[in-house]
Design a protein around this motif. Sequence first.
Motif, mmCIF file in Angstrom:
data_model
loop_
_atom_site.group_PDB
_atom_site.id
_atom_site.type_symbol
_atom_site.label_atom_id
_atom_site.label_comp_id
_atom_site.label_asym_id
_atom_site.label_seq_id
_atom_site.Cartn_x
_atom_site.Cartn_y
_atom_site.Cartn_z
ATOM 1 N N LEU A 209 8.386 58.192 31.360
ATOM 2 C CA LEU A 209 7.033 57.826 30.892
ATOM 3 C C LEU A 209 6.619 56.465 31.468
ATOM 4 O O LEU A 209 5.459 56.277 31.852
ATOM 5 N N LYS A 213 3.451 55.663 33.871
ATOM 6 C CA LYS A 213 2.516 54.585 33.534
ATOM 7 C C LYS A 213 2.396 53.609 34.703
ATOM 8 O O LYS A 213 1.290 53.174 35.055
ATOM 9 N N ARG A 216 0.268 55.047 37.458
ATOM 10 C CA ARG A 216 -1.164 54.941 37.099
ATOM 11 C C ARG A 216 -1.661 53.524 37.328
ATOM 12 O O ARG A 216 -2.741 53.306 37.857
ATOM 13 N N ASP A 271 -1.159 65.511 28.046
ATOM 14 C CA ASP A 271 -0.858 65.279 26.630
ATOM 15 C C ASP A 271 0.491 64.563 26.505
ATOM 16 O O ASP A 271 1.534 65.185 26.266
ATOM 17 N N VAL A 272 0.461 63.245 26.666
ATOM 18 C CA VAL A 272 1.702 62.464 26.687
ATOM 19 C C VAL A 272 2.356 62.439 25.301
ATOM 20 O O VAL A 272 3.582 62.426 25.178
ATOM 21 N N ALA A 273 1.516 62.433 24.262
ATOM 22 C CA ALA A 273 2.061 62.371 22.899
ATOM 23 C C ALA A 273 2.950 63.579 22.619
ATOM 24 O O ALA A 273 3.964 63.469 21.921
ATOM 25 N N ARG A 276 6.632 63.236 23.501
ATOM 26 C CA ARG A 276 7.496 62.590 22.507
ATOM 27 C C ARG A 276 7.865 63.577 21.395
ATOM 28 O O ARG A 276 8.985 63.553 20.899
ATOM 29 N N THR A 277 6.906 64.463 21.043
ATOM 30 C CA THR A 277 7.220 65.490 20.029
ATOM 31 C C THR A 277 8.301 66.414 20.582
ATOM 32 O O THR A 277 9.257 66.752 19.878
ATOM 33 N N TRP A 320 -1.477 59.894 8.088
ATOM 34 C CA TRP A 320 -2.621 59.404 8.867
ATOM 35 C C TRP A 320 -3.647 60.522 9.052
ATOM 36 O O TRP A 320 -4.860 60.313 8.895
ATOM 37 N N TYR A 334 2.095 68.238 16.828
ATOM 38 C CA TYR A 334 2.768 66.952 17.025
ATOM 39 C C TYR A 334 3.883 66.721 15.990
ATOM 40 O O TYR A 334 4.466 65.648 15.951
ATOM 41 N N VAL B 67 -6.909 59.740 21.042
ATOM 42 C CA VAL B 67 -6.618 58.668 20.064
ATOM 43 C C VAL B 67 -5.798 59.246 18.910
ATOM 44 O O VAL B 67 -4.807 58.651 18.463
ATOM 45 N N ALA B 69 -3.815 61.810 19.007
ATOM 46 C CA ALA B 69 -2.443 62.066 19.478
ATOM 47 C C ALA B 69 -1.635 60.767 19.499
ATOM 48 O O ALA B 69 -0.460 60.754 19.124
ATOM 49 N N ALA B 70 -2.283 59.670 19.912
ATOM 50 C CA ALA B 70 -1.580 58.375 19.965
ATOM 51 C C ALA B 70 -1.170 57.942 18.562
ATOM 52 O O ALA B 70 -0.046 57.481 18.345
ATOM 53 N N TYR B 71 -2.076 58.101 17.603
ATOM 54 C CA TYR B 71 -1.757 57.728 16.220
ATOM 55 C C TYR B 71 -0.615 58.597 15.674
ATOM 56 O O TYR B 71 0.291 58.096 15.009
ATOM 57 N N SER B 73 1.654 60.069 17.359
ATOM 58 C CA SER B 73 2.900 59.825 18.085
ATOM 59 C C SER B 73 3.512 58.473 17.729
ATOM 60 O O SER B 73 4.726 58.353 17.592
ATOM 61 N N LEU B 74 2.677 57.439 17.611
ATOM 62 C CA LEU B 74 3.210 56.081 17.418
ATOM 63 C C LEU B 74 3.126 55.596 15.972
ATOM 64 O O LEU B 74 3.833 54.646 15.605
ATOM 65 N N LEU B 119 -0.061 48.329 26.845
ATOM 66 C CA LEU B 119 0.002 49.471 25.927
ATOM 67 C C LEU B 119 1.059 50.502 26.291
ATOM 68 O O LEU B 119 1.413 50.668 27.455
ATOM 69 N N ASP B 120 1.485 51.216 25.258
ATOM 70 C CA ASP B 120 2.345 52.370 25.449
ATOM 71 C C ASP B 120 1.538 53.426 26.213
ATOM 72 O O ASP B 120 0.311 53.466 26.078
ATOM 73 N N ILE B 121 2.228 54.295 26.939
ATOM 74 C CA ILE B 121 1.506 55.256 27.798
ATOM 75 C C ILE B 121 0.558 56.163 26.994
ATOM 76 O O ILE B 121 -0.542 56.476 27.446
ATOM 77 N N THR B 122 0.971 56.541 25.779
ATOM 78 C CA THR B 122 0.118 57.415 24.949
ATOM 79 C C THR B 122 -1.213 56.718 24.645
ATOM 80 O O THR B 122 -2.278 57.306 24.776
ATOM 81 N N SER B 124 -2.352 54.154 26.267
ATOM 82 C CA SER B 124 -3.019 53.830 27.517
ATOM 83 C C SER B 124 -3.921 54.998 27.968
ATOM 84 O O SER B 124 -5.051 54.795 28.411
ATOM 85 N N TYR B 125 -3.420 56.253 27.814
ATOM 86 C CA TYR B 125 -4.225 57.442 28.117
ATOM 87 C C TYR B 125 -5.466 57.462 27.218
ATOM 88 O O TYR B 125 -6.574 57.709 27.680
#
Lengths: 341, 205
Positions: A209, A213, A216, A271-273, A276-277, A320, A334, B67, B69-71, B73-74, B119-122, B124-125
Amino acid sequence: MTYAVVRSHALLADLLTSHQMRSITSADSLEEFIVQLSQTPYGQVNLEPDVNPSTSLERVFYQKFIERIVKIVDIVPSRIGELLQTYYYMRFETLNLDRIIRGKFSDETPQEIQASLVPMMPFKAPSYQALSEAGDMDALLEMLKGTNYDVVAEKVTAYKQYDAIWPLQLELQHLYSTTILKTVDKLPRDQRYLISKIVELEADIENFLVAIKQSRASKEGEGSKPEMFDVTYNISKDVLHLVVNGADIREAVESLGKPYSDILAPIYEGDVALIRTNLRSQIYKTVSQARGGNDFGFNPIMAYLVFSELEKDDLTGVAWAKEQGLQGEEFLKYLVVSNIS
Amino acid sequence: MSSKSGVRPTKGYLMEMQRSIVFIERGTEFLKLKRDHLAKELSESIEVLRGRRRLLLNNLQEAYKAVQAAYLSLGPTEVESQANSIRSTLDIDLLPKSVMGVQYPYIKILSRPKVEGELDITLSYASDKVYSILEEIIRLAEFESRVERLADELGKTNRKVNALENFVIPDMKAVIKYIQDKLDEEQMEDLVRIKLIGGALASER
């Protein structure tokens, strides 16, 4: 050790099942989520006043997870205890130091910084309160001198040269990776397998990852950063450097083979998140498989902690999502625990 | 007839009025041209605006998903901690631009925040998507303001054309006709008077 194994088996029963997690995930609102949560081992949850409910709940989940770690660390043999403390406490401490550094960098107040910290006692660092109350970044780094984080304080020149915190963050990550490596090496070979497998998987995916980054950032004309792949396992530095230098991502991912190609597949869709999942799901599978082979040694102990952390992460995400009024299907992909069949 | 009150039925005034009405009629023609151009510009702009809004809505949905997905994930605390560490901000300057004399604001982006390193990559996207949208929102706001001002100007021009065509020009024409009638009447009276004087002089001889 036998007591620790038996205790871990008992404690595993306290974790939320996928059925319970699915039920919590389908709650119509945050209030209903809290009500459902009160019927689990989490019990009645009290939200902090003047704090976002999801942030407050995240702290509750962290506290519960840390309590669970303490329960295990207290009863396992010292070498395993040292490893677990390094793996978990140092990871959270690294996160806390990272947040304190960020807070100082962006002139947050000590109260704001303290509110963002993982609720734990310092592990190897000085008091978090004292660090967050440091006058400026120089004072903060000065306070880290003579502690385990001395090497981070030595990066003050790079921090000033780039006027950026990434040199400090990189050094923190480097310190964590190398400490974990040293601690794992102290374990007997039979106990080393599972934790090594998890650490390798995590490090490899995070390295990949970071490489994406970096590629990019290079495309956008940002200056390249120094070597950042201190510790690599099954994804070699050559592959990582190819990615940094703009190699075809799909080709690079496919060349890695399973499970990496499966974990990293969401990158094709951006979909980078989800990567991690997938990583967390893979860790779940790895631990479950290890337990299938031997459920009476270090494996159930590690399984209890790994599953606890997955539960914490999932609950944080659900809290959240409920606060945002999202419906299950919008965020279910996720999550890990609720998707276990 | 109020428009005729204070009218001096003189040849000089008639000539002045005739010059004025030619000038006003030419002005009205120009205003009509302006109105037609504004109407054309406005209808084209509304089409563009609809398209841009549709596109923005799609991109907003995509950005919100990133956004989200970032929340997920992190976690919220980490996302907020990382977001707070971005020191550089979006700097803009507000400048005036003009189309057919209609002024509207033009927003010039002076500098964008650099987030890659922090920022973390998530995240950052997600931030990339949000910033691309932020620019789209700025451009859309600029365009909406342009369309709104074009519509205002079209309304004003239309009212001016209507007032000129339906009131000012007919009134002036009526005044001219009134003066012309008055002058003709006076001319006839003069003629009669001259004839009478001529007749009287002839009978005296």
